[in-house]
Write a protein that holds these residues in place. Structure first.
Motif, short mmCIF file in Angstrom:
data_model
loop_
_atom_site.label_atom_id
_atom_site.label_comp_id
_atom_site.label_asym_id
_atom_site.label_seq_id
_atom_site.Cartn_x
_atom_site.Cartn_y
_atom_site.Cartn_z
N GLY A 33 0.82 -1.20 0.00
CA GLY A 33 0.00 0.00 0.00
C GLY A 33 0.86 1.26 0.00
N LYS A 34 0.24 2.37 -0.32
CA LYS A 34 0.97 3.64 -0.44
C LYS A 34 1.30 4.27 0.91
CE LYS A 34 -0.94 4.75 -4.93
NZ LYS A 34 -1.73 5.67 -5.72
N ARG A 35 0.63 3.85 1.96
CA ARG A 35 0.83 4.47 3.27
C ARG A 35 1.66 3.59 4.21
NH1 ARG A 35 -4.17 5.29 1.49
NH2 ARG A 35 -5.00 3.52 2.61
N ALA A 36 2.49 2.72 3.66
CA ALA A 36 3.34 1.84 4.48
C ALA A 36 4.67 2.53 4.76
CB ALA A 36 3.55 0.52 3.78
N LYS A 37 5.12 2.41 5.98
CA LYS A 37 6.40 3.00 6.39
C LYS A 37 7.25 1.94 7.07
CE LYS A 37 5.11 7.15 5.26
NZ LYS A 37 5.48 7.64 3.99
N PRO A 38 8.56 1.98 6.87
CA PRO A 38 9.45 1.02 7.54
C PRO A 38 9.42 1.20 9.06
CG PRO A 38 10.61 2.26 5.83
CD PRO A 38 9.28 2.89 6.00
N VAL A 39 9.50 0.08 9.77
CA VAL A 39 9.58 0.08 11.23
C VAL A 39 10.59 -0.98 11.65
CG1 VAL A 39 7.23 0.92 11.62
CG2 VAL A 39 7.65 -1.52 11.47
N SER A 40 10.98 -0.94 12.91
CA SER A 40 11.91 -1.93 13.42
C SER A 40 11.17 -3.26 13.64
CB SER A 40 12.51 -1.46 14.74
OG SER A 40 11.51 -1.45 15.75
N ARG A 41 11.94 -4.33 13.81
CA ARG A 41 11.35 -5.64 14.09
C ARG A 41 10.52 -5.58 15.37
NH1 ARG A 41 11.73 -10.40 16.79
NH2 ARG A 41 11.67 -12.33 15.57
N ALA A 42 11.06 -4.91 16.39
CA ALA A 42 10.36 -4.80 17.67
C ALA A 42 9.00 -4.09 17.51
CB ALA A 42 11.22 -4.06 18.68
N GLN A 43 8.96 -3.05 16.70
CA GLN A 43 7.70 -2.34 16.47
C GLN A 43 6.70 -3.22 15.73
OE1 GLN A 43 9.70 0.96 14.55
NE2 GLN A 43 8.78 2.38 16.05
N ALA A 44 7.17 -4.01 14.78
CA ALA A 44 6.30 -4.91 14.03
C ALA A 44 5.73 -5.99 14.95
CB ALA A 44 7.05 -5.54 12.87
N VAL A 45 6.57 -6.55 15.80
CA VAL A 45 6.12 -7.57 16.74
C VAL A 45 5.10 -6.99 17.71
CG1 VAL A 45 6.87 -9.05 18.66
CG2 VAL A 45 8.20 -8.98 16.55
N GLU A 46 5.36 -5.80 18.19
CA GLU A 46 4.43 -5.13 19.12
C GLU A 46 3.07 -4.89 18.45
OE1 GLU A 46 3.33 -3.66 22.81
OE2 GLU A 46 5.14 -4.74 22.23
N ALA A 47 3.08 -4.47 17.20
CA ALA A 47 1.83 -4.26 16.48
C ALA A 47 1.05 -5.57 16.35
CB ALA A 47 2.10 -3.67 15.10
N LEU A 48 1.74 -6.66 16.02
CA LEU A 48 1.08 -7.96 15.92
C LEU A 48 0.48 -8.38 17.25
CD1 LEU A 48 3.63 -9.90 13.69
CD2 LEU A 48 1.31 -9.20 13.04
N ARG A 49 1.19 -8.12 18.33
CA ARG A 49 0.70 -8.49 19.67
C ARG A 49 -0.50 -7.63 20.08
NH1 ARG A 49 6.43 -9.75 22.01
NH2 ARG A 49 6.52 -11.93 21.38
N HIS A 50 -0.66 -6.47 19.47
CA HIS A 50 -1.81 -5.61 19.75
C HIS A 50 -2.92 -5.81 18.72
CE1 HIS A 50 0.93 -3.48 22.48
NE2 HIS A 50 -0.20 -3.21 23.12
N GLN A 51 -2.95 -7.00 18.12
CA GLN A 51 -4.02 -7.42 17.23
C GLN A 51 -4.07 -6.72 15.89
OE1 GLN A 51 -5.69 -10.16 18.28
NE2 GLN A 51 -4.33 -10.02 20.02
N VAL A 52 -2.97 -6.09 15.46
CA VAL A 52 -2.91 -5.56 14.10
C VAL A 52 -2.72 -6.75 13.18
CG1 VAL A 52 -1.63 -4.11 12.49
CG2 VAL A 52 -1.96 -3.36 14.84
N PRO A 53 -3.52 -6.89 12.14
CA PRO A 53 -3.41 -8.08 11.29
C PRO A 53 -2.14 -8.07 10.44
CG PRO A 53 -5.04 -6.56 10.40
CD PRO A 53 -4.61 -6.00 11.73
N ALA A 54 -1.60 -9.26 10.24
CA ALA A 54 -0.49 -9.43 9.32
C ALA A 54 -1.04 -9.43 7.90
CB ALA A 54 0.24 -10.74 9.59
N CYS A 55 -0.25 -8.95 6.97
CA CYS A 55 -0.65 -8.96 5.56
C CYS A 55 -0.95 -10.40 5.15
CB CYS A 55 0.50 -8.40 4.72
SG CYS A 55 0.28 -8.57 2.95
#
Length: 58
Positions: free
Chosen positions: A23-45
């Motif tokens: 998507g056009k609104r995607a921004k790079p993040v650290s591995r830790a931020q990605a893991v935290e997002a997944l743990r907060h119920q953000v869906p994986a692609c």
């Protein structure tokens, strides 16, 4: 990468860096931020399956 929604406060999905559909609104993040997002119920692609790539069960 984290993909945000139109209002920028809503996170839509978490992607791998090699995802072909981030998507056009995607921004790079650290591995830790990605893991935290997944743990907060953000869906994986559904195309790149970041949760599987990181070995995380949500």
């Amino acid at each position: 990468m984290i993909e945000r929604g139109l209002d920028r406060s809503n996170i839509v999905a978490v992607h791998t860096g090699e995802c072909w559909d981030p998507g056009k609104r995607a921004k790079p993040v650290s591995r830790a931020q990605a893991v935290e997002a997944l743990r907060h119920q953000v869906p994986a692609c559904t195309k790149c399956r970041l949760d599987t790539a990181l070995g995380i069960e949500v």
